[in-house]
Write a protein that holds these residues in place. Sequence first.
Motif, mmCIF file in Angstrom:
data_model
loop_
_atom_site.group_PDB
_atom_site.id
_atom_site.type_symbol
_atom_site.label_atom_id
_atom_site.label_comp_id
_atom_site.label_asym_id
_atom_site.label_seq_id
_atom_site.Cartn_x
_atom_site.Cartn_y
_atom_site.Cartn_z
ATOM 1 N N GLN A 196 -13.809 19.790 7.304
ATOM 2 C CA GLN A 196 -14.754 18.794 6.804
ATOM 3 C C GLN A 196 -14.879 17.573 7.709
ATOM 4 O O GLN A 196 -15.879 16.867 7.667
ATOM 5 N N LEU A 197 -13.848 17.324 8.498
ATOM 6 C CA LEU A 197 -13.827 16.173 9.397
ATOM 7 C C LEU A 197 -12.928 16.519 10.594
ATOM 8 O O LEU A 197 -11.798 16.041 10.709
ATOM 9 N N PRO A 198 -13.413 17.387 11.492
ATOM 10 C CA PRO A 198 -12.552 17.893 12.569
ATOM 11 C C PRO A 198 -11.926 16.816 13.441
ATOM 12 O O PRO A 198 -10.854 17.028 14.024
ATOM 13 N N THR A 199 -12.568 15.653 13.537
ATOM 14 C CA THR A 199 -12.025 14.594 14.378
ATOM 15 C C THR A 199 -10.743 13.997 13.800
ATOM 16 O O THR A 199 -10.100 13.176 14.464
ATOM 17 N N ARG A 200 -10.363 14.411 12.596
ATOM 18 C CA ARG A 200 -9.046 14.015 12.089
ATOM 19 C C ARG A 200 -7.943 14.589 12.963
ATOM 20 O O ARG A 200 -6.837 14.042 13.039
ATOM 21 N N VAL A 201 -8.237 15.692 13.623
ATOM 22 C CA VAL A 201 -7.265 16.307 14.528
ATOM 23 C C VAL A 201 -7.291 15.547 15.846
ATOM 24 O O VAL A 201 -8.265 15.601 16.596
ATOM 25 N N THR A 202 -6.217 14.819 16.111
ATOM 26 C CA THR A 202 -6.101 13.989 17.301
ATOM 27 C C THR A 202 -4.820 14.357 18.053
ATOM 28 O O THR A 202 -3.939 15.024 17.490
ATOM 29 N N PRO A 203 -4.690 13.919 19.298
ATOM 30 C CA PRO A 203 -3.421 14.154 20.006
ATOM 31 C C PRO A 203 -2.231 13.560 19.260
ATOM 32 O O PRO A 203 -1.139 14.143 19.266
ATOM 33 N N GLU A 204 -2.442 12.411 18.605
ATOM 34 C CA GLU A 204 -1.357 11.776 17.862
ATOM 35 C C GLU A 204 -0.927 12.621 16.665
ATOM 36 O O GLU A 204 0.270 12.781 16.404
ATOM 37 N N LEU A 205 -1.902 13.181 15.929
ATOM 38 C CA LEU A 205 -1.567 14.057 14.808
ATOM 39 C C LEU A 205 -0.838 15.296 15.307
ATOM 40 O O LEU A 205 0.174 15.706 14.717
ATOM 41 N N CYS A 206 -1.326 15.886 16.373
ATOM 42 C CA CYS A 206 -0.695 17.098 16.901
ATOM 43 C C CYS A 206 0.736 16.824 17.345
ATOM 44 O O CYS A 206 1.616 17.686 17.200
ATOM 45 N N ALA A 207 0.979 15.623 17.841
ATOM 46 C CA ALA A 207 2.337 15.258 18.242
ATOM 47 C C ALA A 207 3.262 15.204 17.035
ATOM 48 O O ALA A 207 4.429 15.623 17.111
ATOM 49 N N LEU B 238 -15.218 22.092 15.683
ATOM 50 C CA LEU B 238 -14.092 22.672 14.949
ATOM 51 C C LEU B 238 -13.251 23.551 15.874
ATOM 52 O O LEU B 238 -12.016 23.465 15.872
ATOM 53 N N ARG B 239 -13.896 24.383 16.679
ATOM 54 C CA ARG B 239 -13.164 25.252 17.598
ATOM 55 C C ARG B 239 -12.293 24.425 18.551
ATOM 56 O O ARG B 239 -11.144 24.774 18.824
ATOM 57 N N GLU B 240 -12.846 23.328 19.026
ATOM 58 C CA GLU B 240 -12.118 22.457 19.959
ATOM 59 C C GLU B 240 -10.869 21.874 19.309
ATOM 60 O O GLU B 240 -9.782 21.871 19.900
ATOM 61 N N ARG B 241 -10.999 21.397 18.055
ATOM 62 C CA ARG B 241 -9.867 20.759 17.390
ATOM 63 C C ARG B 241 -8.840 21.783 16.905
ATOM 64 O O ARG B 241 -7.646 21.487 16.854
ATOM 65 N N VAL B 242 -9.291 22.967 16.549
ATOM 66 C CA VAL B 242 -8.350 24.038 16.195
ATOM 67 C C VAL B 242 -7.479 24.374 17.400
ATOM 68 O O VAL B 242 -6.259 24.576 17.280
ATOM 69 N N LYS B 243 -8.095 24.419 18.569
ATOM 70 C CA LYS B 243 -7.339 24.720 19.783
ATOM 71 C C LYS B 243 -6.272 23.656 20.036
ATOM 72 O O LYS B 243 -5.161 23.968 20.499
ATOM 73 N N MET B 244 -6.564 22.400 19.719
ATOM 74 C CA MET B 244 -5.579 21.332 19.880
ATOM 75 C C MET B 244 -4.359 21.577 18.990
ATOM 76 O O MET B 244 -3.211 21.390 19.411
ATOM 77 N N ILE B 245 -4.609 22.003 17.755
ATOM 78 C CA ILE B 245 -3.507 22.298 16.835
ATOM 79 C C ILE B 245 -2.672 23.460 17.367
ATOM 80 O O ILE B 245 -1.439 23.437 17.346
ATOM 81 N N GLN B 246 -3.348 24.482 17.844
ATOM 82 C CA GLN B 246 -2.648 25.665 18.355
ATOM 83 C C GLN B 246 -1.790 25.319 19.564
ATOM 84 O O GLN B 246 -0.687 25.859 19.733
ATOM 85 N N LYS B 247 -2.257 24.411 20.412
ATOM 86 C CA LYS B 247 -1.482 24.011 21.584
ATOM 87 C C LYS B 247 -0.212 23.259 21.192
ATOM 88 O O LYS B 247 0.714 23.152 21.993
ATOM 89 N N ALA B 248 -0.176 22.752 19.941
ATOM 90 C CA ALA B 248 1.026 22.098 19.430
ATOM 91 C C ALA B 248 2.012 23.112 18.868
ATOM 92 O O ALA B 248 3.044 22.734 18.305
ATOM 93 N N GLY B 249 1.697 24.400 19.013
ATOM 94 C CA GLY B 249 2.598 25.459 18.571
ATOM 95 C C GLY B 249 2.484 25.803 17.103
ATOM 96 O O GLY B 249 3.410 26.383 16.525
ATOM 97 N N VAL B 250 1.351 25.481 16.495
ATOM 98 C CA VAL B 250 1.152 25.703 15.058
ATOM 99 C C VAL B 250 0.284 26.941 14.840
ATOM 100 O O VAL B 250 -0.804 27.053 15.419
#
Length: 393
Positions: A215-226, A250-262
């Motif tokens: 609903q708000l993909p920009t909630r996914v930030t480098p800080e959140l992933c950390a 959404l695809r871009e922010r999902v990839k950020m989460i995945q790079k955090a090992g989730v």
Amino acid sequence: MLHKIVSVTPGKLLLREELDAYDPAAEPWQKQFARRYVHHSEMKGILNNIEDVNETVYDKFAVSVTPYMAQLMDRDDPHCPIRLQYLPTFHEEAKPGFATLLDELGEEGDTIPGTSVVHRYPRRVLFLVSNTCATLCRFCTRKRMVSRPSGSVHKDEIERSIDYIAGNKDIDDVLLSGGDPLTFDDDRLDYILGQIRSRAPHVRFLRIGSRMVVQLPTRVTPELCAVLEKHRVQMINIHINHPKEITPLLRERVKMIQKAGVMMGLQTVCLRGVNDNVEVMRELFMQAIEMGVRPYYVYSTDMVEGAHHFIVPHARMLALYEGLRGWISGPAVPTFIVDGLGGLGKLPIIPSYVREEVRPDGNGTTIKCRNYKGMEVEMPGLGVEFRVPSQSN
């Protein structure tokens, strides 16, 4: 979709031209959160053919739509699958003869007193940390608490919940949900996750359920992933009901989460008029695994107040399942379930592909198997119990 960056006043509702030109990635997620549309009359400034619902609808469940989700809505079509999920309708008024419950899943009966922990299964718990979401789904199963101040999860409840998890060594799986845990800022999430990890080392699987990622993909930030990586959050289940919700952002922010090992999982609700269509579901689940998100559950619509018009009959859900298995990639086929009333739990909805039948001559039974095309084969060996002969001395 590329958007021109526009200058708008923080917290100001975006009108049609401003919304068309708005780039969600151009400002912090907190500012977008403050721009949510909270009444159907506000949506008239950006959409045509908005239904004028009775104000009593708001007594039962609020309205909230982020600008990002509003961008995905068809400007004219009232049957747009995104509009149907979030805009109120006269269907939400009570329907005679249709039983609805405030807590149809019986969660309150399994909630540990003084906490917000629902302990239904022996070794895993649901930890409700928030009563707020970025955008409110009209079919929400937790209307009793979501959007209602009286249903807030207080800080002392969260502390007692962590105490309970820390003190119960049998718990090895904790799911943070709500509302949406990601409506918390990073510091608050850091604290809660850190307390669980430091005080409950017996928890082996720590996961989060979030609709806000969609609903708000920009909630996914480098800080959140950390924060997620720091506390070894192993899985985030996101909620998508239609392929239209899967965007480049959404695809871009999902990839950020995945790079955090989730790990990423997908939950979907089967909704009449939105996704009760084989082709829609095939596309949704194939797009999900394409971006590395594993389809997990397809829920039947819960029998909560105001959601009766979304319910898909059991027979139709079986047909949808049959239209997936064998027709799309195996890992893309989720489990279809119904949540049993009163706390019965998640129960699978599965067609019968293997069945035992009495032989035509009445001499014992045999096993009949069929595949996704309807082709059948008899497998008599499956109906015979093999006994290992004992060794003689």
